[in-house]
Design an enzyme around this catalytic site. Structure first.
Site, short mmCIF file in Angstrom:
data_model
loop_
_atom_site.label_atom_id
_atom_site.label_comp_id
_atom_site.label_asym_id
_atom_site.label_seq_id
_atom_site.Cartn_x
_atom_site.Cartn_y
_atom_site.Cartn_z
N HIS A 254 0.83 -1.21 0.00
CA HIS A 254 0.00 0.00 0.00
C HIS A 254 0.87 1.26 0.00
CE1 HIS A 254 -3.30 2.72 0.88
NE2 HIS A 254 -4.12 1.72 0.60
N PRO A 255 0.58 2.22 -0.88
CA PRO A 255 1.44 3.40 -1.04
C PRO A 255 1.10 4.60 -0.17
CG PRO A 255 -0.19 3.39 -2.77
CD PRO A 255 -0.47 2.17 -1.91
N CYS A 256 0.23 4.43 0.82
CA CYS A 256 -0.27 5.59 1.56
C CYS A 256 0.84 6.35 2.29
CB CYS A 256 -1.35 5.17 2.55
SG CYS A 256 -0.82 3.99 3.80
N ARG A 257 1.94 5.68 2.63
CA ARG A 257 3.03 6.35 3.35
C ARG A 257 4.29 6.52 2.51
NH1 ARG A 257 1.11 9.16 7.61
NH2 ARG A 257 -0.32 7.91 8.85
N HIS A 258 4.25 6.14 1.25
CA HIS A 258 5.45 6.20 0.42
C HIS A 258 6.01 7.62 0.34
CE1 HIS A 258 4.83 2.13 -0.37
NE2 HIS A 258 4.71 2.11 -1.69
#
Length: 307
Positions: A254-258
């Site tokens: 999941h990219p929510c914190r990338h």
């Protein structure tokens, strides 16, 4: 069950919203760690140039994203070896994970020590269909059939030679040693993964997708894939969804914190007197993604100082 439904609702919202969101706007790479589609392509081009194991992939018909060039829809590296399970790795080095310092209650987990990590409750994860596997992907580096036919006219065929054309007693030739068949017990058989990197319009960051194969080349089931993902991330930031360009189920990070992670790392480089160019993005990005999939040996060996 609630977590599973919550994830499905959020995924539906993001996918729907992404169809209408604009990707226009100035670069905010150094400001907040995000990428424009043009920066994603520039960074991907440098990755492909420096690391030939990576290449560009194209979408299946009807799944082409207009925000990216048709021949550069996503990055892919195929059949990456995965020789051991994460549980075995942790037995060796006792890796512990902790949250990085971000606002909110679900920061990114990074390896920091040798104590046992706190147990995190299991999530309900949908299974992958056994018969599903990615289709062959055309990449620009592959020659077309037309070019292959043209080139083959200049190359002599071995079948055109007769026995009289071959020198049996050439004094310059070396004796040929017959090789014994390799013992199956000496062949190291391992799992492998196809790794894809797409551009996420909602988060304006890369999104990493995984498709695993067992030792016989058959697609891995979901529970087997999670054996190759750090326990902390498998329970927190990795799930299953359909690949946006191939429309078949993959595991994805999941990219929510990338963006926040990349911003933090860029700030630390700046404090040390260095600055990450936007086209070098993936060399740092893939290094921190390796904390999620530490036993999948993809190519991220280039130094950040490389030009």
């Amino acid at each position: 069950m609630f977590t599973d439904v919550k994830n499905a609702v959020h995924s539906t919202f993001v996918n729907t919203y992404s169809k209408f969101i604009s990707t226009d706007g100035p670069s905010k790479f150094l400001e907040d760690g995000t990428l424009t589609p043009e920066e994603f392509v520039a960074a991907g081009d440098l990755l492909v140039f420096k690391c030939p194991t990576w290449s560009w992939g194209t979408s299946k018909p009807g799944r082409v994203g207009s925000h990216l060039p048709p021949d550069k829809q996503f990055l892919v590296t195929r059949k990456v070896p995965c020789d051991m399970r994460v549980a075995d790795l942790k037995k060796d080095n006792g890796t512990k994970y902790e949250d990085t310092e971000f606002d909110g209650d679900d920061g990114w987990l990074l390896a920091v020590g040798d104590d046992e990590a706190e147990e995190i409750p299991d999530m309900d994860i949908p299974d992958l269909p056994v018969e599903t596997r990615p289709p062959p992907i055309f990449t620009p580096s592959e020659p077309s059939a037309k070019n292959e036919d043209e080139d083959s006219e200049d190359i002599p065929d071995i079948d055109d030679f007769s026995d009289s054309d071959l020198e049996e007693d050439d004094p310059a030739s070396l004796p040929v040693k017959k090789e014994e068949p390799e013992d199956e017990d000496t062949v190291i058989r391992s799992r492998s993964y196809d790794i894809h990197i797409t551009y996420d319009k909602y988060y304006r960051t890369p999104r990493v997708w995984l498709f695993g194969y067992d030792e016989d080349g058959n697609p891995l089931k979901t529970e087997k894939i999670f054996e190759d993902i750090s326990q902390e991330h498998a329970k927190k930031t990795v799930t299953i969804d359909k690949h946006p360009h191939l429309d078949i189920p993959f595991a994805f990070i999941h990219p929510c914190r990338h963006a926040e992670v990349m911003k933090t790392f860029c700030d630390k480089l700046t404090q040390n007197g260095k600055e990450l160019r936007v086209d070098q993005y993936f060399f740092l990005f893939l290094k921190f993604i390796s904390t999620v999939i530490p036993t999948i040996n993809y190519d991220f060996t280039i130094s950040l100082d490389g030009q």
